[in-house]
Design a protein around this motif. Structure first.
Motif, PDB file in Angstrom:
ATOM      1  N   TRP A  52      58.672 -29.439 -19.703  1.00  0.00           N
ATOM      2  CA  TRP A  52      59.662 -28.808 -20.287  1.00  0.00           C
ATOM      3  C   TRP A  52      59.332 -27.360 -20.625  1.00  0.00           C
ATOM      4  CZ3 TRP A  52      59.921 -26.717 -25.158  1.00  0.00           C
ATOM      5  CH2 TRP A  52      58.984 -27.193 -26.084  1.00  0.00           C
ATOM      6  N   SER A  53      57.986 -27.334 -21.376  1.00  0.00           N
ATOM      7  CA  SER A  53      57.677 -25.879 -21.853  1.00  0.00           C
ATOM      8  C   SER A  53      56.606 -25.144 -20.907  1.00  0.00           C
ATOM      9  CB  SER A  53      56.600 -26.068 -23.075  1.00  0.00           C
ATOM     10  OG  SER A  53      55.467 -26.891 -22.687  1.00  0.00           O
ATOM     11  N   GLY A  54      56.462 -25.802 -19.759  1.00  0.00           N
ATOM     12  CA  GLY A  54      55.485 -25.244 -18.789  1.00  0.00           C
ATOM     13  C   GLY A  54      53.920 -25.423 -19.136  1.00  0.00           C
ATOM     14  N   GLY A  55      53.703 -25.975 -20.319  1.00  0.00           N
ATOM     15  CA  GLY A  55      52.606 -26.053 -20.681  1.00  0.00           C
ATOM     16  C   GLY A  55      51.617 -26.815 -20.055  1.00  0.00           C
ATOM     17  N   ALA A  56      52.336 -28.033 -19.298  1.00  0.00           N
ATOM     18  CA  ALA A  56      51.467 -29.074 -18.472  1.00  0.00           C
ATOM     19  C   ALA A  56      51.989 -28.979 -17.198  1.00  0.00           C
ATOM     20  CB  ALA A  56      51.855 -30.456 -19.218  1.00  0.00           C
ATOM     21  N   THR A  57      50.961 -29.216 -16.065  1.00  0.00           N
ATOM     22  CA  THR A  57      51.319 -29.006 -14.894  1.00  0.00           C
ATOM     23  C   THR A  57      50.564 -30.492 -14.216  1.00  0.00           C
ATOM     24  OG1 THR A  57      49.830 -27.600 -14.055  1.00  0.00           O
ATOM     25  CG2 THR A  57      51.991 -27.022 -14.752  1.00  0.00           C
ATOM     26  N   ASP A  58      51.064 -30.839 -12.942  1.00  0.00           N
ATOM     27  CA  ASP A  58      50.354 -32.085 -12.326  1.00  0.00           C
ATOM     28  C   ASP A  58      50.564 -31.883 -10.751  1.00  0.00           C
ATOM     29  OD1 ASP A  58      50.195 -35.633 -12.464  1.00  0.00           O
ATOM     30  OD2 ASP A  58      48.539 -34.048 -11.888  1.00  0.00           O
ATOM     31  N   TYR A  59      49.535 -31.896 -10.094  1.00  0.00           N
ATOM     32  CA  TYR A  59      49.793 -31.895  -8.820  1.00  0.00           C
ATOM     33  C   TYR A  59      49.303 -33.059  -7.835  1.00  0.00           C
ATOM     34  CZ  TYR A  59      50.251 -27.062  -9.868  1.00  0.00           C
ATOM     35  OH  TYR A  59      50.525 -25.722 -10.464  1.00  0.00           O
ATOM     36  N   SER A  60      49.798 -33.470  -6.687  1.00  0.00           N
ATOM     37  CA  SER A  60      49.135 -34.391  -5.878  1.00  0.00           C
ATOM     38  C   SER A  60      47.778 -33.894  -5.316  1.00  0.00           C
ATOM     39  CB  SER A  60      50.137 -34.650  -4.703  1.00  0.00           C
ATOM     40  OG  SER A  60      50.441 -33.682  -3.892  1.00  0.00           O
ATOM     41  N   ASP A  61      46.982 -34.733  -5.086  1.00  0.00           N
ATOM     42  CA  ASP A  61      45.713 -34.019  -4.390  1.00  0.00           C
ATOM     43  C   ASP A  61      45.740 -33.592  -3.203  1.00  0.00           C
ATOM     44  OD1 ASP A  61      44.026 -37.143  -5.110  1.00  0.00           O
ATOM     45  OD2 ASP A  61      44.287 -35.804  -6.526  1.00  0.00           O
TER      46      ASP A  61
END
Length: 123
Positions: A52-61
């Motif tokens: 929500w804050s943009g402080g965490a992101t995640d991606y598929s390999d």
């Protein structure tokens, strides 16, 4: 929350596109937003998510190092910058929103979905 995905198109392999997911309705700032994609004959798969804050992101390999997710809460918009596109990236891309960050990989947990935008990558 209503979501509108845009920015898809046709690009040659190695090219770039930026997708946008514009939100309206309830407070967008509270939501984790994810991007998923679905190619013909395949299941809808996770691509990226942002807290929500943009402080965490995640991606598929498969997209890590090539795609970047970001958000501008003042504009109620989440972006997916896609660089070094490959033919296997071609799909309909959907944005979605949910309250939980921990469930970001689980498409069943997303309550709100945009309509999808087509990305075509030629070899």
């Amino acid at each position: 929350v209503q979501l509108q995905a845009s920015g898809g198109g046709f690009v040659q392999a190695g090219g770039s596109l930026r997708l946008s997911c514009a939100a309206s309705g309830r407070t967008f700032n509270d939501y984790t937003v994810g991007w998923f994609r679905q190619a013909p004959g395949n299941e809808r798969e996770f691509v990226a998510a942002i807290s929500w804050s943009g402080g965490a992101t995640d991606y598929s390999d498969s997209v890590k190092g090539r795609f970047t997710i970001s958000r501008d809460n003042a504009k109620n918009t989440v972006y997916l910058q896609m660089n070094s596109l490959k033919p296997e990236d071609a799909a309909v891309y959907y944005c979605a929103a949910q309250i939980s960050w921990s469930a970001r990989l689980d498409r069943a947990r997303y309550n709100y979905w945009g309509q999808g935008t087509q990305v075509t990558v030629s070899s």
